[in-house]
Scaffold this motif. Structure first.
Motif, PDB file in Angstrom:
ATOM      1  N   HIS A   1     -31.482  73.469  19.078  1.00 34.33           N
ATOM      2  CA  HIS A   1     -32.872  73.078  19.285  1.00 34.33           C
ATOM      3  C   HIS A   1     -33.199  71.879  18.403  1.00 34.33           C
ATOM      4  O   HIS A   1     -32.755  71.804  17.252  1.00 34.33           O
ATOM      5  CB  HIS A   1     -33.821  74.216  18.927  1.00 34.33           C
ATOM      6  CG  HIS A   1     -33.535  75.510  19.613  1.00 34.33           C
ATOM      7  ND1 HIS A   1     -33.823  75.737  20.939  1.00 34.33           N
ATOM      8  CD2 HIS A   1     -32.964  76.656  19.149  1.00 34.33           C
ATOM      9  CE1 HIS A   1     -33.468  76.965  21.264  1.00 34.33           C
ATOM     10  NE2 HIS A   1     -32.937  77.540  20.189  1.00 34.33           N
ATOM     11  N   ALA A   2     -33.976  70.957  18.936  1.00 36.45           N
ATOM     12  CA  ALA A   2     -34.509  69.842  18.155  1.00 36.45           C
ATOM     13  C   ALA A   2     -36.000  70.082  17.970  1.00 36.45           C
ATOM     14  O   ALA A   2     -36.717  70.366  18.942  1.00 36.45           O
ATOM     15  CB  ALA A   2     -34.266  68.521  18.876  1.00 36.45           C
ATOM     16  N   LEU A   3     -36.477  69.980  16.711  1.00 38.80           N
ATOM     17  CA  LEU A   3     -37.865  70.293  16.407  1.00 38.80           C
ATOM     18  C   LEU A   3     -38.509  69.171  15.606  1.00 38.80           C
ATOM     19  O   LEU A   3     -37.833  68.437  14.879  1.00 38.80           O
ATOM     20  CB  LEU A   3     -37.983  71.600  15.617  1.00 38.80           C
ATOM     21  CG  LEU A   3     -37.436  72.860  16.272  1.00 38.80           C
ATOM     22  CD1 LEU A   3     -36.007  73.125  15.817  1.00 38.80           C
ATOM     23  CD2 LEU A   3     -38.323  74.065  15.947  1.00 38.80           C
ATOM     24  N   SER A   4     -39.809  69.066  15.736  1.00 38.89           N
ATOM     25  CA  SER A   4     -40.593  68.142  14.926  1.00 38.89           C
ATOM     26  C   SER A   4     -41.538  68.958  14.056  1.00 38.89           C
ATOM     27  O   SER A   4     -41.591  70.188  14.149  1.00 38.89           O
ATOM     28  CB  SER A   4     -41.395  67.189  15.825  1.00 38.89           C
ATOM     29  OG  SER A   4     -42.318  67.920  16.621  1.00 38.89           O
ATOM     30  N   THR A   5     -42.270  68.271  13.193  1.00 40.84           N
ATOM     31  CA  THR A   5     -43.325  68.921  12.413  1.00 40.84           C
ATOM     32  C   THR A   5     -44.666  68.426  12.931  1.00 40.84           C
ATOM     33  O   THR A   5     -44.928  67.223  12.963  1.00 40.84           O
ATOM     34  CB  THR A   5     -43.201  68.592  10.919  1.00 40.84           C
ATOM     35  OG1 THR A   5     -41.932  69.060  10.439  1.00 40.84           O
ATOM     36  CG2 THR A   5     -44.305  69.258  10.123  1.00 40.84           C
ATOM     37  N   GLN A   6     -45.483  69.349  13.366  1.00 35.13           N
ATOM     38  CA  GLN A   6     -46.813  69.031  13.866  1.00 35.13           C
ATOM     39  C   GLN A   6     -47.805  69.988  13.234  1.00 35.13           C
ATOM     40  O   GLN A   6     -47.537  71.201  13.156  1.00 35.13           O
ATOM     41  CB  GLN A   6     -46.863  69.166  15.395  1.00 35.13           C
ATOM     42  CG  GLN A   6     -45.895  68.262  16.146  1.00 35.13           C
ATOM     43  CD  GLN A   6     -46.278  66.793  16.062  1.00 35.13           C
ATOM     44  OE1 GLN A   6     -47.452  66.455  15.876  1.00 35.13           O
ATOM     45  NE2 GLN A   6     -45.291  65.911  16.196  1.00 35.13           N
ATOM     46  N   ALA A   7     -48.943  69.458  12.781  1.00 34.83           N
ATOM     47  CA  ALA A   7     -49.973  70.283  12.136  1.00 34.83           C
ATOM     48  C   ALA A   7     -49.360  71.144  11.036  1.00 34.83           C
ATOM     49  O   ALA A   7     -49.696  72.313  10.857  1.00 34.83           O
ATOM     50  CB  ALA A   7     -50.677  71.158  13.176  1.00 34.83           C
ATOM     51  N   ASP A   8     -48.401  70.534  10.315  1.00 31.90           N
ATOM     52  CA  ASP A   8     -47.742  71.174   9.179  1.00 31.90           C
ATOM     53  C   ASP A   8     -46.783  72.291   9.550  1.00 31.90           C
ATOM     54  O   ASP A   8     -46.271  72.979   8.673  1.00 31.90           O
ATOM     55  CB  ASP A   8     -48.750  71.711   8.168  1.00 31.90           C
ATOM     56  CG  ASP A   8     -48.997  70.716   7.043  1.00 31.90           C
ATOM     57  OD1 ASP A   8     -48.638  69.542   7.213  1.00 31.90           O
ATOM     58  OD2 ASP A   8     -49.530  71.119   6.006  1.00 31.90           O
ATOM     59  N   GLY A   9     -46.540  72.510  10.825  1.00 31.56           N
ATOM     60  CA  GLY A   9     -45.616  73.561  11.233  1.00 31.56           C
ATOM     61  C   GLY A   9     -44.532  73.015  12.136  1.00 31.56           C
ATOM     62  O   GLY A   9     -44.645  71.913  12.693  1.00 31.56           O
ATOM     63  N   LEU A  10     -43.456  73.754  12.295  1.00 29.92           N
ATOM     64  CA  LEU A  10     -42.373  73.358  13.175  1.00 29.92           C
ATOM     65  C   LEU A  10     -42.793  73.497  14.639  1.00 29.92           C
ATOM     66  O   LEU A  10     -43.479  74.454  15.006  1.00 29.92           O
ATOM     67  CB  LEU A  10     -41.143  74.226  12.906  1.00 29.92           C
ATOM     68  CG  LEU A  10     -40.518  74.107  11.513  1.00 29.92           C
ATOM     69  CD1 LEU A  10     -39.479  75.191  11.315  1.00 29.92           C
ATOM     70  CD2 LEU A  10     -39.907  72.726  11.315  1.00 29.92           C
ATOM     71  N   ARG A  11     -42.353  72.526  15.448  1.00 30.05           N
ATOM     72  CA  ARG A  11     -42.656  72.585  16.883  1.00 30.05           C
ATOM     73  C   ARG A  11     -41.406  72.240  17.663  1.00 30.05           C
ATOM     74  O   ARG A  11     -40.741  71.236  17.386  1.00 30.05           O
ATOM     75  CB  ARG A  11     -43.784  71.628  17.261  1.00 30.05           C
ATOM     76  CG  ARG A  11     -44.200  71.784  18.734  1.00 30.05           C
ATOM     77  CD  ARG A  11     -45.364  70.890  19.095  1.00 30.05           C
ATOM     78  NE  ARG A  11     -44.943  69.505  19.289  1.00 30.05           N
ATOM     79  CZ  ARG A  11     -45.754  68.528  19.673  1.00 30.05           C
ATOM     80  NH1 ARG A  11     -47.043  68.788  19.842  1.00 30.05           N
ATOM     81  NH2 ARG A  11     -45.306  67.305  19.851  1.00 30.05           N
ATOM     82  N   LEU A  12     -41.082  73.053  18.652  1.00 34.11           N
ATOM     83  CA  LEU A  12     -39.910  72.825  19.484  1.00 34.11           C
ATOM     84  C   LEU A  12     -40.121  71.611  20.382  1.00 34.11           C
ATOM     85  O   LEU A  12     -41.148  71.494  21.055  1.00 34.11           O
ATOM     86  CB  LEU A  12     -39.635  74.059  20.344  1.00 34.11           C
ATOM     87  CG  LEU A  12     -38.455  73.963  21.304  1.00 34.11           C
ATOM     88  CD1 LEU A  12     -37.149  73.843  20.534  1.00 34.11           C
ATOM     89  CD2 LEU A  12     -38.427  75.182  22.227  1.00 34.11           C
ATOM     90  N   GLU A  13     -39.153  70.696  20.387  1.00 29.21           N
ATOM     91  CA  GLU A  13     -39.223  69.506  21.227  1.00 29.21           C
ATOM     92  C   GLU A  13     -38.212  69.532  22.363  1.00 29.21           C
ATOM     93  O   GLU A  13     -38.481  69.042  23.449  1.00 29.21           O
ATOM     94  CB  GLU A  13     -38.993  68.245  20.379  1.00 29.21           C
ATOM     95  CG  GLU A  13     -40.038  68.010  19.302  1.00 29.21           C
ATOM     96  CD  GLU A  13     -41.398  67.636  19.868  1.00 29.21           C
ATOM     97  OE1 GLU A  13     -41.486  67.312  21.071  1.00 29.21           O
ATOM     98  OE2 GLU A  13     -42.380  67.696  19.102  1.00 29.21           O
ATOM     99  N   ASN A  14     -37.011  70.095  22.113  1.00 33.20           N
ATOM    100  CA  ASN A  14     -35.979  70.106  23.147  1.00 33.20           C
ATOM    101  C   ASN A  14     -34.938  71.149  22.810  1.00 33.20           C
ATOM    102  O   ASN A  14     -34.745  71.500  21.642  1.00 33.20           O
ATOM    103  CB  ASN A  14     -35.326  68.725  23.267  1.00 33.20           C
ATOM    104  CG  ASN A  14     -34.909  68.400  24.686  1.00 33.20           C
ATOM    105  OD1 ASN A  14     -34.684  69.306  25.487  1.00 33.20           O
ATOM    106  ND2 ASN A  14     -34.793  67.125  24.996  1.00 33.20           N
ATOM    107  N   THR A  15     -34.234  71.614  23.826  1.00 31.63           N
ATOM    108  CA  THR A  15     -33.165  72.589  23.657  1.00 31.63           C
ATOM    109  C   THR A  15     -31.937  72.137  24.430  1.00 31.63           C
ATOM    110  O   THR A  15     -32.058  71.671  25.568  1.00 31.63           O
ATOM    111  CB  THR A  15     -33.602  73.987  24.135  1.00 31.63           C
ATOM    112  OG1 THR A  15     -34.703  74.442  23.331  1.00 31.63           O
ATOM    113  CG2 THR A  15     -32.455  74.991  24.044  1.00 31.63           C
ATOM    114  N   PHE A  16     -30.765  72.289  23.813  1.00 33.53           N
ATOM    115  CA  PHE A  16     -29.516  71.850  24.422  1.00 33.53           C
ATOM    116  C   PHE A  16     -28.554  73.031  24.484  1.00 33.53           C
ATOM    117  O   PHE A  16     -28.482  73.852  23.594  1.00 33.53           O
ATOM    118  CB  PHE A  16     -28.912  70.710  23.608  1.00 33.53           C
ATOM    119  CG  PHE A  16     -29.834  69.531  23.454  1.00 33.53           C
ATOM    120  CD1 PHE A  16     -29.833  68.486  24.364  1.00 33.53           C
ATOM    121  CD2 PHE A  16     -30.747  69.498  22.398  1.00 33.53           C
ATOM    122  CE1 PHE A  16     -30.705  67.419  24.221  1.00 33.53           C
ATOM    123  CE2 PHE A  16     -31.619  68.420  22.243  1.00 33.53           C
ATOM    124  CZ  PHE A  16     -31.592  67.378  23.167  1.00 33.53           C
TER     125      PHE A  16
END
Length: 421
Positions: A398-413
């Motif tokens: 999984h590739a994740l970013s940080t949004q609103a101070d929390g982890l957010r899933l962006e993509n899955t491989f």
């Protein structure tokens, strides 16, 4: 601190946003092996959740914030921003995903070697701990909020193998000396509160063990492969020293990095810190540690590229032996990955078949040097990375970013399947 805060405008505003869990992020489930690589821009940070919920934080680094290079285009920007220090972001993420009831309790901390991007750097203006007479950066900063039951590093208790590290740093007026002393002060303070501290034991298979339901997962293990210049030979079970026994050669700190092999129901994962493998011009051949440890590692499914995939690592033999389906790269500098190294990683002459590459932050300057090979070879180049391995040997990235101070899933491989299944 004022000097440092001039480089940290958001900190000057006093912003301290709380970590907010995102509903769409992956969830660890009992029986799964999860390995997370956090992107902070200022070093490494790897968090492992073992099948029974045992947790381990490896190499929570933090660069020298008083060094102009840290804030230059040569380095990654603080991620997601400079409203917090890297150690604070790491602690936030751990509290968000830690499966333990006590979100501030982690079973193991593990330091592969003593470089700032792997365990922190103290600098003028660094924050003072409220728990002892030491400064906060990297492992000591995370340790201000997260309690580690056991900490394992390459040098405890005396830090004299294979050479006296403190004496060497002090004698050569190397700024890392103050960081080492600060770290040792942190250890003493935490030991007084009950934290166990151990030196990494090359060749052992049970130094890192399941703490909660070990009997349920007999095919899970962590094999200590190398450290302090020593390496384990899987064929004989013996441990050998890689450098001249007479002490005529003092290896680099990278050259004494610790390496581990995680195995779970046939799935194999290797992480070797900054273990070197490609001697620079004029360097002795025994600088190459990768070739010595590769046979004992064997073929793996996933590996973290040694030394950020720089130019002195991932030699032909190492790549040809490990042959991972997935390569992770923890990168934060404009020379990571090295162009020659990337060519070797992708070479079908070293091993056939597909391979997917994932990096935490390939910088624009290096993209210019590397060219369009980045777009062709990498699945993700600028995100947190989360490896999830199921008991049947299948796994996702999984590739994740940080949004609103929390982890957010962006993509899955994936899904991928381990080689032994």
């Amino acid at each position: 601190m004022i000097k440092i805060l001039k480089s940290l405008p958001l900190l000057l505003l006093g912003l301290q946003l709380s970590a907010t869990a995102q509903s769409n992020i992956p969830k660890w489930q009992e029986g799964n092996l999860d390995v997370l690589i956090f992107k902070t821009g200022h070093g490494d940070a790897i968090f492992t959740i073992m099948p029974d919920g045992t947790t381990m934080l490896t190499d929570p680094g933090e660069l020298d914030l008083s060094d102009q290079r840290t804030w230059s285009p040569r380095n990654s920007a603080a991620y997601p921003n400079a409203s917090k220090f890297a150690d604070q972001w790491i602690a936030d993420y751990i509290e968000q995903i830690n499966p333990n009831k006590d979100k501030q309790q982690v079973d193991y901390a593990f330091i592969t070697h003593f470089h700032d991007d792997h365990y922190g750097m103290v600098y003028p203006g660094a924050r003072k701990s409220t728990q002892g007479d030491y400064l906060l950066s990297g492992i000591t900063g995370v340790g201000e909020r997260i309690q580690f039951n056991t900490l394992v590093d390459r040098g405890f208790p005396n830090y004299t193998v294979p050479f006296d590290l403190a004496t060497y740093l002090q004698k050569n007026n190397i700024k890392e000396y103050k960081t080492l002393v600060n770290y040792q002060t942190y250890l003493k303070a935490q030991q007084a509160k009950g934290m166990n501290v151990e030196g990494f034991k090359v060749g052992q298979r049970n130094q890192f063990k399941l703490k909660h339901q070990a009997d349920k997962y007999p095919r899970f293990s962590i094999q200590n492969i190398s450290g302090n210049g020593y390496y384990w030979d899987s064929k004989t079970g013996k441990v050998h020293y890689s450098y001249p026994e007479d002490g005529s050669y003092i290896p680099s700190e990278n050259g004494v990095s610790c390496g581990i092999l995680i195995e779970y129901n046939g799935f194999k994962f290797f992480h070797g810190g900054d273990t070197p493998g490609v001697p620079s011009v004029g360097a002795p051949a025994y600088y190459d540690m990768e070739s010595k440890i590769a046979p004992s590692i064997g073929s793996v499914d996933v590996a973290i590229a040694n030394h950020h995939a720089g130019r002195d690592v991932l030699n032909d033999q190492f790549i040809r032996t490990l042959q991972p389906r997935v390569w992770f790269q923890v990168v934060w500098s404009a020379d990571q990955p090295g162009p020659e190294t990337l060519q070797r990683l992708l070479s079908p002459h070293l091993y056939s078949g597909p391979r997917d590459l994932f990096a935490t932050d390939i910088l624009p300057a290096n993209r210019i040097v590397l060219g369009d090979i980045v777009d062709r070879a990498y699945k993700s180049t600028d995100k947190h990375l989360w490896l999830q391995v199921k008991g049947d040997g299948s796994y996702l990235v999984h590739a994740l970013s940080t949004q609103a101070d929390g982890l957010r899933l962006e993509n899955t491989f994936g899904p991928y399947q381990s080689k032994e299944r």
